[in-house]
Design a protein around this motif. Structure first.
Motif, PDB file in Angstrom:
ATOM      1  N   SER A   1      19.042   5.699   8.995  1.00 37.45           N
ATOM      2  CA  SER A   1      19.202   6.309  10.308  1.00 37.45           C
ATOM      3  C   SER A   1      18.248   5.599  11.252  1.00 37.45           C
ATOM      4  O   SER A   1      17.073   5.408  10.908  1.00 37.45           O
ATOM      5  CB  SER A   1      18.869   7.798  10.269  1.00 37.45           C
ATOM      6  OG  SER A   1      18.616   8.290  11.568  1.00 37.45           O
ATOM      7  N   LEU A   2      18.721   5.229  12.427  1.00 37.76           N
ATOM      8  CA  LEU A   2      17.843   4.608  13.417  1.00 37.76           C
ATOM      9  C   LEU A   2      16.850   5.617  13.983  1.00 37.76           C
ATOM     10  O   LEU A   2      15.855   5.232  14.605  1.00 37.76           O
ATOM     11  CB  LEU A   2      18.665   3.995  14.550  1.00 37.76           C
ATOM     12  CG  LEU A   2      19.679   2.922  14.152  1.00 37.76           C
ATOM     13  CD1 LEU A   2      20.384   2.367  15.397  1.00 37.76           C
ATOM     14  CD2 LEU A   2      19.013   1.792  13.371  1.00 37.76           C
ATOM     15  N   ALA A   3      17.118   6.897  13.772  1.00 34.31           N
ATOM     16  CA  ALA A   3      16.228   7.949  14.267  1.00 34.31           C
ATOM     17  C   ALA A   3      15.067   8.224  13.333  1.00 34.31           C
ATOM     18  O   ALA A   3      14.008   8.663  13.770  1.00 34.31           O
ATOM     19  CB  ALA A   3      17.027   9.236  14.481  1.00 34.31           C
ATOM     20  N   CYS A   4      15.246   7.977  12.064  1.00 30.92           N
ATOM     21  CA  CYS A   4      14.295   8.400  11.031  1.00 30.92           C
ATOM     22  C   CYS A   4      13.130   7.414  10.909  1.00 30.92           C
ATOM     23  O   CYS A   4      13.349   6.221  10.689  1.00 30.92           O
ATOM     24  CB  CYS A   4      15.019   8.510   9.697  1.00 30.92           C
ATOM     25  SG  CYS A   4      13.934   8.754   8.278  1.00 30.92           S
ATOM     26  N   PRO A   5      11.884   7.886  11.006  1.00 27.79           N
ATOM     27  CA  PRO A   5      10.746   6.959  10.892  1.00 27.79           C
ATOM     28  C   PRO A   5      10.609   6.348   9.508  1.00 27.79           C
ATOM     29  O   PRO A   5      10.120   5.227   9.368  1.00 27.79           O
ATOM     30  CB  PRO A   5       9.543   7.837  11.234  1.00 27.79           C
ATOM     31  CG  PRO A   5       9.977   9.227  10.907  1.00 27.79           C
ATOM     32  CD  PRO A   5      11.440   9.278  11.240  1.00 27.79           C
ATOM     33  N   TRP A   6      11.011   7.078   8.478  1.00 32.94           N
ATOM     34  CA  TRP A   6      10.912   6.557   7.104  1.00 32.94           C
ATOM     35  C   TRP A   6      11.911   5.425   6.899  1.00 32.94           C
ATOM     36  O   TRP A   6      11.585   4.406   6.282  1.00 32.94           O
ATOM     37  CB  TRP A   6      11.148   7.678   6.097  1.00 32.94           C
ATOM     38  CG  TRP A   6      10.424   8.934   6.460  1.00 32.94           C
ATOM     39  CD1 TRP A   6      10.934  10.023   7.100  1.00 32.94           C
ATOM     40  CD2 TRP A   6       9.023   9.223   6.251  1.00 32.94           C
ATOM     41  NE1 TRP A   6       9.947  10.966   7.293  1.00 32.94           N
ATOM     42  CE2 TRP A   6       8.779  10.509   6.788  1.00 32.94           C
ATOM     43  CE3 TRP A   6       7.982   8.514   5.671  1.00 32.94           C
ATOM     44  CZ2 TRP A   6       7.523  11.102   6.752  1.00 32.94           C
ATOM     45  CZ3 TRP A   6       6.727   9.102   5.635  1.00 32.94           C
ATOM     46  CH2 TRP A   6       6.502  10.374   6.171  1.00 32.94           C
ATOM     47  N   ALA A   7      13.133   5.584   7.417  1.00 32.17           N
ATOM     48  CA  ALA A   7      14.115   4.502   7.356  1.00 32.17           C
ATOM     49  C   ALA A   7      13.714   3.347   8.265  1.00 32.17           C
ATOM     50  O   ALA A   7      13.919   2.174   7.931  1.00 32.17           O
ATOM     51  CB  ALA A   7      15.495   5.031   7.738  1.00 32.17           C
TER      52      ALA A   7
END
Length: 316
Positions: A55-61
Protein backbone atom coordinates in the motif's frame (compact mmCIF):
# COMPACT_ATOMS: atom_id res chain seq x y z
CA UNK A 1 -12.43 -0.87 7.88
CA UNK A 2 -9.94 -3.22 9.47
CA UNK A 3 -10.63 -6.90 9.79
CA UNK A 4 -9.01 -10.29 10.09
CA UNK A 5 -9.17 -13.87 8.93
CA UNK A 6 -10.36 -16.59 11.30
CA UNK A 7 -9.81 -20.09 9.97
CA UNK A 8 -9.72 -18.68 6.47
CA UNK A 9 -12.95 -16.65 6.76
CA UNK A 10 -12.98 -12.85 6.70
CA UNK A 11 -14.38 -10.97 9.69
CA UNK A 12 -14.67 -7.25 10.20
CA UNK A 13 -13.31 -6.15 13.54
CA UNK A 14 -10.92 -3.80 15.27
CA UNK A 15 -8.00 -4.70 17.52
CA UNK A 16 -9.03 -6.01 20.93
CA UNK A 17 -7.71 -3.14 23.02
CA UNK A 18 -10.13 -4.04 25.82
CA UNK A 19 -7.87 -7.00 26.59
CA UNK A 20 -4.84 -4.71 26.97
CA UNK A 21 -6.32 -1.90 29.09
CA UNK A 22 -6.84 0.34 26.08
CA UNK A 23 -3.34 -0.06 24.67
CA UNK A 24 -2.74 -0.97 21.04
CA UNK A 25 -0.51 -4.04 20.69
CA UNK A 26 0.75 -4.80 17.19
CA UNK A 27 0.57 -8.49 16.23
CA UNK A 28 3.71 -10.22 14.97
CA UNK A 29 4.22 -11.11 11.33
CA UNK A 30 3.48 -14.74 10.49
CA UNK A 31 5.54 -15.39 7.37
CA UNK A 32 9.26 -14.98 8.05
CA UNK A 33 11.24 -16.86 5.38
CA UNK A 34 14.20 -15.26 3.61
CA UNK A 35 15.40 -14.88 0.03
CA UNK A 36 19.14 -15.41 -0.33
CA UNK A 37 21.67 -14.94 -3.09
CA UNK A 38 23.61 -18.13 -2.42
CA UNK A 39 20.83 -20.72 -2.29
CA UNK A 40 21.16 -21.18 1.47
CA UNK A 41 17.37 -20.84 1.81
CA UNK A 42 14.41 -22.24 -0.10
CA UNK A 43 14.15 -18.95 -1.98
CA UNK A 44 16.89 -18.01 -4.41
CA UNK A 45 17.21 -14.39 -5.50
CA UNK A 46 16.24 -14.20 -9.17
CA UNK A 47 15.01 -11.25 -11.23
CA UNK A 48 11.28 -11.32 -11.94
CA UNK A 49 10.57 -14.22 -9.61
CA UNK A 50 9.23 -12.19 -6.67
CA UNK A 51 6.44 -9.63 -6.47
CA UNK A 52 6.03 -7.02 -3.77
CA UNK A 53 2.48 -6.29 -2.62
CA UNK A 54 2.22 -2.86 -1.02
CA UNK A 55 0.00 0.00 0.00
CA UNK A 56 1.38 3.43 -0.85
CA UNK A 57 -0.31 4.65 2.33
CA UNK A 58 1.32 2.20 4.73
CA UNK A 59 4.63 3.26 6.34
CA UNK A 60 5.73 -0.37 6.79
CA UNK A 61 5.21 -1.10 3.09
CA UNK A 62 6.73 2.26 2.16
CA UNK A 63 10.08 1.33 3.67
CA UNK A 64 10.33 -1.63 1.26
CA UNK A 65 9.56 0.66 -1.69
CA UNK A 66 12.27 3.05 -0.52
CA UNK A 67 14.93 0.32 -0.43
CA UNK A 68 13.72 -1.11 -3.74
CA UNK A 69 14.22 2.33 -5.30
CA UNK A 70 17.59 2.99 -3.68
CA UNK A 71 18.89 -0.41 -4.76
CA UNK A 72 17.63 0.01 -8.34
CA UNK A 73 15.43 -3.08 -8.19
CA UNK A 74 12.31 -1.72 -9.89
CA UNK A 75 12.78 -3.89 -12.98
CA UNK A 76 13.71 -7.03 -11.02
CA UNK A 77 10.95 -6.91 -8.38
CA UNK A 78 7.57 -5.79 -9.76
CA UNK A 79 4.94 -4.29 -7.48
CA UNK A 80 1.20 -4.64 -7.02
CA UNK A 81 -0.51 -1.78 -5.18
CA UNK A 82 -3.74 -1.99 -3.19
CA UNK A 83 -6.37 0.74 -3.06
CA UNK A 84 -5.66 3.26 -0.29
CA UNK A 85 -9.00 2.96 1.52
CA UNK A 86 -9.71 -0.24 3.45
CA UNK A 87 -13.35 -1.14 2.84
CA UNK A 88 -15.49 -4.13 3.83
CA UNK A 89 -12.84 -6.78 3.22
CA UNK A 90 -9.68 -4.88 4.04
CA UNK A 91 -6.99 -4.14 1.48
CA UNK A 92 -8.47 -4.44 -2.01
CA UNK A 93 -7.49 -4.33 -5.66
CA UNK A 94 -9.45 -2.64 -8.43
CA UNK A 95 -9.44 -2.24 -12.23
CA UNK A 96 -7.20 0.80 -11.71
CA UNK A 97 -4.92 -1.06 -9.29
CA UNK A 98 -5.15 -4.76 -10.20
CA UNK A 99 -3.40 -7.79 -8.76
CA UNK A 100 -1.18 -8.49 -11.74
CA UNK A 101 0.15 -11.80 -10.45
CA UNK A 102 -2.97 -13.60 -9.25
CA UNK A 103 -6.02 -11.60 -10.25
CA UNK A 104 -7.38 -11.48 -6.71
CA UNK A 105 -9.92 -8.87 -5.63
CA UNK A 106 -8.70 -8.68 -2.03
CA UNK A 107 -5.34 -9.13 -0.36
CA UNK A 108 -6.74 -11.66 2.11
CA UNK A 109 -7.15 -14.08 -0.84
CA UNK A 110 -3.36 -14.10 -1.15
CA UNK A 111 -3.08 -15.28 2.44
CA UNK A 112 -5.68 -18.03 2.11
CA UNK A 113 -4.14 -19.18 -1.18
CA UNK A 114 -1.08 -20.10 0.88
CA UNK A 115 -2.85 -21.24 4.04
CA UNK A 116 -6.55 -22.04 3.63
CA UNK A 117 -7.18 -21.91 7.38
CA UNK A 118 -5.10 -18.78 8.02
CA UNK A 119 -6.04 -16.86 11.14
CA UNK A 120 -4.76 -13.34 11.79
CA UNK A 121 -4.46 -9.86 10.35
CA UNK A 122 -3.91 -9.34 6.62
CA UNK A 123 -1.10 -6.84 6.27
CA UNK A 124 1.23 -5.25 3.75
CA UNK A 125 3.94 -5.51 2.60
CA UNK A 126 3.95 -9.04 1.26
CA UNK A 127 6.83 -10.58 -0.68
CA UNK A 128 5.28 -13.18 -2.98
CA UNK A 129 7.17 -15.97 -4.77
CA UNK A 130 5.60 -16.51 -8.18
CA UNK A 131 7.59 -19.73 -8.72
CA UNK A 132 6.24 -21.61 -5.70
CA UNK A 133 3.10 -19.45 -5.31
CA UNK A 134 3.64 -18.70 -1.68
CA UNK A 135 4.29 -15.81 0.69
CA UNK A 136 7.96 -15.54 1.54
CA UNK A 137 7.51 -12.79 4.12
CA UNK A 138 5.04 -10.24 5.42
CA UNK A 139 7.57 -8.65 7.79
CA UNK A 140 8.79 -5.32 6.43
CA UNK A 141 12.05 -5.37 8.41
CA UNK A 142 13.01 -8.72 6.86
CA UNK A 143 12.01 -7.64 3.36
CA UNK A 144 14.17 -4.51 3.69
CA UNK A 145 17.17 -6.68 4.59
CA UNK A 146 16.53 -9.02 1.65
CA UNK A 147 16.28 -6.14 -0.81
CA UNK A 148 19.46 -4.64 0.59
CA UNK A 149 21.63 -7.72 0.20
CA UNK A 150 20.10 -10.69 -1.63
CA UNK A 151 19.54 -8.98 -4.99
CA UNK A 152 22.89 -7.21 -5.39
CA UNK A 153 23.52 -8.98 -8.70
CA UNK A 154 20.50 -7.18 -10.16
CA UNK A 155 20.76 -3.74 -8.57
CA UNK A 156 23.11 -1.26 -6.97
CA UNK A 157 25.53 -3.62 -5.25
CA UNK A 158 27.78 -0.82 -4.01
CA UNK A 159 25.04 0.58 -1.76
CA UNK A 160 24.84 -1.20 1.60
CA UNK A 161 22.25 0.20 4.00
CA UNK A 162 23.24 -2.28 6.72
CA UNK A 163 27.06 -2.36 6.70
CA UNK A 164 28.71 -4.90 8.95
CA UNK A 165 30.66 -2.33 10.97
CA UNK A 166 27.51 -0.39 11.87
CA UNK A 167 25.03 -3.19 12.47
CA UNK A 168 25.08 -3.08 16.26
CA UNK A 169 24.40 0.67 16.26
CA UNK A 170 21.72 0.37 13.59
CA UNK A 171 19.99 -2.40 15.52
CA UNK A 172 19.91 -0.31 18.71
CA UNK A 173 18.53 2.74 16.91
CA UNK A 174 15.98 0.61 15.05
CA UNK A 175 14.69 -0.91 18.28
CA UNK A 176 14.34 2.51 19.94
CA UNK A 177 12.69 4.12 16.91
CA UNK A 178 10.31 1.21 16.31
CA UNK A 179 9.12 0.99 19.90
CA UNK A 180 8.67 4.70 20.51
CA UNK A 181 8.12 6.37 17.13
CA UNK A 182 7.21 3.98 14.27
CA UNK A 183 4.79 2.07 16.47
CA UNK A 184 4.46 4.92 18.94
CA UNK A 185 2.23 6.99 16.67
CA UNK A 186 -0.10 3.99 16.36
CA UNK A 187 -0.11 3.53 20.11
CA UNK A 188 -1.35 7.10 20.36
CA UNK A 189 -3.89 6.87 17.54
CA UNK A 190 -5.31 3.45 18.35
CA UNK A 191 -5.39 3.81 22.15
CA UNK A 192 -8.86 3.44 23.63
CA UNK A 193 -8.15 4.74 27.11
CA UNK A 194 -6.82 8.11 28.25
CA UNK A 195 -3.94 6.68 30.32
CA UNK A 196 -2.75 4.46 27.45
CA UNK A 197 -2.87 7.38 25.04
CA UNK A 198 -0.99 9.71 27.38
CA UNK A 199 1.74 7.14 28.07
CA UNK A 200 2.25 6.62 24.34
CA UNK A 201 2.19 10.38 23.74
CA UNK A 202 4.92 11.03 26.32
CA UNK A 203 7.10 8.22 24.97
CA UNK A 204 6.66 9.41 21.39
CA UNK A 205 7.74 12.98 22.03
CA UNK A 206 10.51 11.97 24.41
CA UNK A 207 11.89 9.87 21.55
CA UNK A 208 11.45 12.64 18.98
CA UNK A 209 13.23 15.07 21.32
CA UNK A 210 16.07 12.55 21.62
CA UNK A 211 16.35 12.21 17.83
CA UNK A 212 16.21 16.00 17.42
CA UNK A 213 19.11 16.39 19.86
CA UNK A 214 21.10 13.67 18.08
CA UNK A 215 20.60 15.29 14.70
CA UNK A 216 21.83 18.62 16.03
CA UNK A 217 25.32 17.13 16.01
CA UNK A 218 25.29 14.83 12.98
CA UNK A 219 23.44 14.62 9.66
CA UNK A 220 22.00 11.11 10.05
CA UNK A 221 21.20 8.71 12.87
CA UNK A 222 24.23 6.41 12.67
CA UNK A 223 26.65 7.58 9.99
CA UNK A 224 27.41 10.57 7.77
CA UNK A 225 25.31 8.92 5.05
CA UNK A 226 21.81 7.39 5.39
CA UNK A 227 21.52 3.81 6.60
CA UNK A 228 18.61 1.46 7.09
CA UNK A 229 17.86 3.20 10.40
CA UNK A 230 17.19 6.51 8.67
CA UNK A 231 14.84 5.06 6.08
CA UNK A 232 12.85 3.19 8.71
CA UNK A 233 12.30 6.48 10.52
CA UNK A 234 11.67 8.46 7.32
CA UNK A 235 8.40 6.73 6.45
CA UNK A 236 6.90 7.77 9.80
CA UNK A 237 8.21 11.33 9.68
CA UNK A 238 6.93 12.01 6.16
CA UNK A 239 3.38 11.16 7.33
CA UNK A 240 3.58 13.01 10.63
CA UNK A 241 2.21 16.46 9.88
CA UNK A 242 -0.38 15.22 7.38
CA UNK A 243 -1.96 12.46 9.47
CA UNK A 244 -0.35 11.60 12.80
CA UNK A 245 -0.42 15.13 14.23
CA UNK A 246 -4.19 15.46 13.90
CA UNK A 247 -5.73 12.08 13.14
CA UNK A 248 -3.64 10.21 15.73
CA UNK A 249 -3.60 13.10 18.25
CA UNK A 250 0.22 13.34 18.17
CA UNK A 251 -0.12 17.09 18.50
CA UNK A 252 2.56 18.46 20.80
CA UNK A 253 4.72 19.50 17.85
CA UNK A 254 4.66 19.17 14.09
CA UNK A 255 7.74 18.07 12.17
CA UNK A 256 8.17 21.62 10.94
CA UNK A 257 8.54 22.68 14.60
CA UNK A 258 11.71 20.58 14.95
CA UNK A 259 14.58 22.40 13.18
CA UNK A 260 16.88 19.39 12.82
CA UNK A 261 14.26 16.70 12.27
CA UNK A 262 12.56 18.75 9.57
CA UNK A 263 15.90 19.45 7.86
CA UNK A 264 16.75 15.75 8.04
CA UNK A 265 13.33 14.79 6.65
CA UNK A 266 13.80 17.11 3.67
CA UNK A 267 17.28 15.74 3.00
CA UNK A 268 15.98 12.18 2.90
CA UNK A 269 13.00 13.13 0.73
CA UNK A 270 15.32 14.85 -1.74
CA UNK A 271 17.49 11.75 -2.17
CA UNK A 272 17.15 10.66 -5.83
CA UNK A 273 14.25 8.24 -6.32
CA UNK A 274 12.60 8.82 -2.94
CA UNK A 275 10.02 11.51 -3.77
CA UNK A 276 8.41 9.11 -6.26
CA UNK A 277 7.70 6.65 -3.43
CA UNK A 278 5.69 9.22 -1.45
CA UNK A 279 1.99 9.45 -2.39
CA UNK A 280 0.34 11.92 -0.05
CA UNK A 281 -3.08 11.45 -1.66
CA UNK A 282 -3.05 7.73 -0.83
CA UNK A 283 -1.67 8.45 2.64
CA UNK A 284 -4.34 10.97 3.61
CA UNK A 285 -7.24 9.07 2.08
CA UNK A 286 -6.21 5.85 3.77
CA UNK A 287 -5.93 7.17 7.28
CA UNK A 288 -8.89 9.53 7.31
CA UNK A 289 -11.27 7.18 5.46
CA UNK A 290 -10.26 3.75 6.80
CA UNK A 291 -10.68 4.45 10.54
CA UNK A 292 -14.34 5.43 11.03
CA UNK A 293 -14.07 4.89 14.80
CA UNK A 294 -11.50 7.72 14.84
CA UNK A 295 -12.91 9.87 12.01
CA UNK A 296 -16.60 8.94 11.62
CA UNK A 297 -17.30 11.61 8.98
CA UNK A 298 -14.47 10.24 6.83
CA UNK A 299 -13.73 13.78 5.70
CA UNK A 300 -10.17 14.11 4.40
CA UNK A 301 -8.52 17.39 5.45
CA UNK A 302 -7.54 19.74 2.64
CA UNK A 303 -4.28 20.64 4.44
CA UNK A 304 -1.68 20.94 5.63
CA UNK A 305 0.55 22.61 3.08
CA UNK A 306 3.73 20.54 2.92
CA UNK A 307 6.92 21.26 1.01
CA UNK A 308 9.68 18.69 1.38
CA UNK A 309 11.65 20.30 -1.45
CA UNK A 310 12.82 23.28 0.60
CA UNK A 311 16.62 23.41 0.92
CA UNK A 312 18.20 20.86 3.25
CA UNK A 313 21.82 20.24 4.17
CA UNK A 314 24.11 19.01 1.44
CA UNK A 315 24.13 15.23 0.99
CA UNK A 316 27.29 13.25 1.80
Amino acid sequence: MSGYLQNGRWHEGWYDTAATAGEFVRPQAVFRSMVTADGSSDYLAEPGRYRLYVSLACPWAHRTLVVRALKGLEASIPVSIVEPVMAGQGWAFSPALPDHANGFAHLHQLYTAVRADYSGRVTVPVLWDTATRTIVSNESADIVRMLNSAFNAYGVAALDLYPQALRAKIDRINAFVYENINNGVYRCGFATSQPSYERAFRRLFHALDWVEARLAGQPYLVSNIPTEADWRLFTTLVRFDAVYYGHFKCNRNRMVDFPYLSRYLRALYQTPGIAATVNMEHIKHHYYMSHPHINPTRIVPAGPKLDFTLPAFKQG
